[in-house]
Design a protein around this motif. Sequence first.
Motif, mmCIF file in Angstrom:
data_model
loop_
_atom_site.group_PDB
_atom_site.id
_atom_site.type_symbol
_atom_site.label_atom_id
_atom_site.label_comp_id
_atom_site.label_asym_id
_atom_site.label_seq_id
_atom_site.Cartn_x
_atom_site.Cartn_y
_atom_site.Cartn_z
ATOM 1 N N TYR A 9 -35.277 -14.106 -16.607
ATOM 2 C CA TYR A 9 -35.589 -15.524 -16.771
ATOM 3 C C TYR A 9 -35.106 -16.034 -18.124
ATOM 4 O O TYR A 9 -34.560 -17.145 -18.240
ATOM 5 N N LEU A 10 -35.279 -15.216 -19.156
ATOM 6 C CA LEU A 10 -34.918 -15.657 -20.503
ATOM 7 C C LEU A 10 -33.405 -15.722 -20.724
ATOM 8 O O LEU A 10 -32.953 -16.287 -21.718
ATOM 9 N N GLN A 11 -32.628 -15.173 -19.816
ATOM 10 C CA GLN A 11 -31.178 -15.282 -19.958
ATOM 11 C C GLN A 11 -30.723 -16.730 -19.856
ATOM 12 O O GLN A 11 -29.750 -17.140 -20.507
ATOM 13 N N ASP A 12 -31.462 -17.528 -19.076
ATOM 14 C CA ASP A 12 -31.004 -18.898 -18.811
ATOM 15 C C ASP A 12 -32.054 -19.960 -19.116
ATOM 16 O O ASP A 12 -31.814 -21.145 -18.862
ATOM 17 N N HIS A 13 -33.197 -19.554 -19.620
ATOM 18 C CA HIS A 13 -34.279 -20.517 -19.843
ATOM 19 C C HIS A 13 -34.957 -20.305 -21.189
ATOM 20 O O HIS A 13 -35.010 -19.186 -21.714
ATOM 21 N N LEU A 14 -35.490 -21.400 -21.721
ATOM 22 C CA LEU A 14 -36.444 -21.321 -22.817
ATOM 23 C C LEU A 14 -37.827 -21.135 -22.219
ATOM 24 O O LEU A 14 -38.137 -21.661 -21.144
ATOM 25 N N LEU A 15 -38.669 -20.402 -22.931
ATOM 26 C CA LEU A 15 -40.032 -20.171 -22.458
ATOM 27 C C LEU A 15 -41.002 -20.459 -23.599
ATOM 28 O O LEU A 15 -40.813 -19.947 -24.718
ATOM 29 N N ILE A 16 -42.018 -21.264 -23.312
ATOM 30 C CA ILE A 16 -43.015 -21.608 -24.322
ATOM 31 C C ILE A 16 -44.165 -20.610 -24.255
ATOM 32 O O ILE A 16 -44.768 -20.408 -23.192
ATOM 33 N N ARG A 60 -46.128 -21.166 -20.759
ATOM 34 C CA ARG A 60 -45.956 -20.401 -19.536
ATOM 35 C C ARG A 60 -45.811 -18.904 -19.835
ATOM 36 O O ARG A 60 -45.394 -18.122 -18.987
ATOM 37 N N PHE A 61 -46.174 -18.543 -21.024
ATOM 38 C CA PHE A 61 -46.239 -17.140 -21.457
ATOM 39 C C PHE A 61 -47.618 -16.979 -22.083
ATOM 40 O O PHE A 61 -47.884 -17.511 -23.163
ATOM 41 N N TYR A 103 -46.215 -16.239 -17.007
ATOM 42 C CA TYR A 103 -46.055 -14.805 -17.227
ATOM 43 C C TYR A 103 -47.254 -14.310 -18.053
ATOM 44 O O TYR A 103 -47.577 -14.884 -19.101
ATOM 45 N N ILE A 104 -47.894 -13.248 -17.604
ATOM 46 C CA ILE A 104 -49.032 -12.668 -18.316
ATOM 47 C C ILE A 104 -48.544 -11.442 -19.081
ATOM 48 O O ILE A 104 -48.030 -10.484 -18.480
ATOM 49 N N ALA A 105 -48.702 -11.478 -20.387
ATOM 50 C CA ALA A 105 -48.248 -10.385 -21.248
ATOM 51 C C ALA A 105 -49.453 -9.620 -21.775
ATOM 52 O O ALA A 105 -50.367 -10.208 -22.369
ATOM 53 N N GLY A 106 -49.453 -8.319 -21.590
ATOM 54 C CA GLY A 106 -50.538 -7.478 -22.109
ATOM 55 C C GLY A 106 -50.322 -7.209 -23.581
ATOM 56 O O GLY A 106 -49.407 -6.491 -23.980
ATOM 57 N N GLY A 107 -51.167 -7.814 -24.405
ATOM 58 C CA GLY A 107 -50.989 -7.719 -25.851
ATOM 59 C C GLY A 107 -51.549 -6.433 -26.439
ATOM 60 O O GLY A 107 -52.694 -6.054 -26.187
ATOM 61 N N ALA A 283 -43.760 -27.732 -26.544
ATOM 62 C CA ALA A 283 -43.363 -27.873 -25.142
ATOM 63 C C ALA A 283 -42.704 -29.218 -24.889
ATOM 64 O O ALA A 283 -41.718 -29.314 -24.137
ATOM 65 N N GLN A 284 -43.196 -30.254 -25.535
ATOM 66 C CA GLN A 284 -42.633 -31.591 -25.333
ATOM 67 C C GLN A 284 -41.227 -31.701 -25.893
ATOM 68 O O GLN A 284 -40.310 -32.234 -25.231
#
Length: 616
Positions: A9-16, A60-61, A103-107, A283-284
Amino acid sequence: MAKENLKQYLQDHLLIGDGAMATWLYRLGVPIGVCYEELTLSNPELIGSVHRSYYDAGARFIQTNTYGAHRDSLARHGLGHKVTRINRKAAQLARESVGEDAYIAGGIGSINGGRVRDTNIQPYAEQFEEQTEALLLGGVDAILLETFLDLDELLLALNVIRPMTDLPIIAQLATIEVGRTRDGFTLSQAFAEMKKAGADIVGLNCRLGPAEALRSIEQTIIPDDTPFSVFPNAGRLAISDGEYSYASVPQYFGDSALRFRTQGARLIGGCCGTTPEHIRMMAQVLAEREPLPRVNPVREAEEAFVPIEIGSPSVRPPSIVDTVKERHTIIVELDPPRDLDTERFLAGTAALQDAGADAVTLADNSLATTRMSNLALGAMMKSKLGAEPLLHIACRDRNLIGQQSHLMGMHALGIHQALVITGDPARFGDLPGASSVFDVSSFDLIRMIKQLNEGFTFSGKPLKQRANFVVGAAFNPHVRQFDAALRRLEKKIEAGADYIMTQPVYDVEMIERIHEGAKHLDVPIFIGIMPLTGSRNAEFLHNEVPGIRLSDEARERMRKFESGPEARAEGVAIARELTDAAMAYFNGIYLITPFFYYEMTAELTRYIRQKSSVVL
């Protein structure tokens, strides 16, 4: 429809990404000192509402509330047995609290990051494995390793976790200074090694605000085909009227997000001090924008993965460790004054120097009683008399900032001999309301002083010149478990102690026992001998002072004299006999001056010189 793999996903998108958990909970009224990770079990509604607030703001992360949910951290709250339960529940709660597109990241946070750097990190491997297993059971989409100050600990975590899962691993360092890890590697070096160890995404979080994070990224080579993330703090922490706050406003964070995008960042969020409003603004401003390619800075060649070069060693004059190998060497302790008068102290130092003392050692507010700075007096001794000072350094009075500053001052003044001690608790001294700092143990401080000798500050920053300290450690033989005390002494030597100074010894059998027990050690031992001044002094030391025990014979001999010149003469006589026994086994003698009667230790110093037939 299933979500695309995070790395793809991160190859083509920004993720907040989301923002802070702990500092936001603090702003919501949860006090400092509470185990925030445990709130996942006891107050899931609150933790779920934090996740939803960030999701509603545009993130979304989403990170699980498990930064400190490893065994070491939870054990401090009596929760070490709940590692699996807390981590699994945290992953499930994050999933249930937000939309399916997140996306749920296990911290997993650093174990070493909140403490003095421990070089023995191998035991952490099991904790990383335990936490990861629980997060995977909870159904996370990725593993997030965050706030690692040291590359070696992050590589350990990667080496443990990478074989456990095919899910993406985000590995984030936290730097104390721009562009370099605490253990001395540039970010270019570190990111290259992180990728080799299996990190899918590399990045920065915490410690630095947006401006310093941006500076770090601008000067760093990001490995090819590797997305990178940035989660800065909301500026520097401020404390006003007991309240904690951060300076950066949401608008500033939005502007910074645009700059991070320009640098090629794909995953952008916030760390300490950030709120849902900070995330909303990012995000805005990034909405509908595509990621930009990373353009690395121009370098002559990519830096190799080698420790940084450090300064050259400085020149150190011969020390007690050098002389004790050749002849009997005498250290005499003389307490700094409790008032502002230095003349008597300097007179005592001169008398001891004339008697033949190799070094005069100065306690560091012994018995937690306020005295003049031993650093100031050591400098005066050296400049006015040419005497060699040996300074005690207690772990009690200075935090790590003060300890390093103190040691740098010693180096600048040409004072290179030190004895590291724990220090008596402040509540038993003349200012019982004072705090006992104890940032580190004596083992830690010995290691850290030796780190200065290697050319690195306590934080891992390289020095232009190496220090050259000779570091001693204390040994108390008057304990029930003598063998355990010896093992503790061995650990101090492993930490880097160059010599040992014992508590006062008052019987020949103990001297022989120390020799027998410590003869395998390869560092010199200075046997402590403190002449008695009278019967009251003898009984006080035996019955009230921790770490000191007198022989029955010594106590009986001193009962004849309550105080005065005759009592002191008998005390010197007993000390001579002890010195005779010590000199048969040890080249190092440590004389402790009682109540500033330096004539007594000067007499003993002359006696040792005459007996050993050393030409001064």
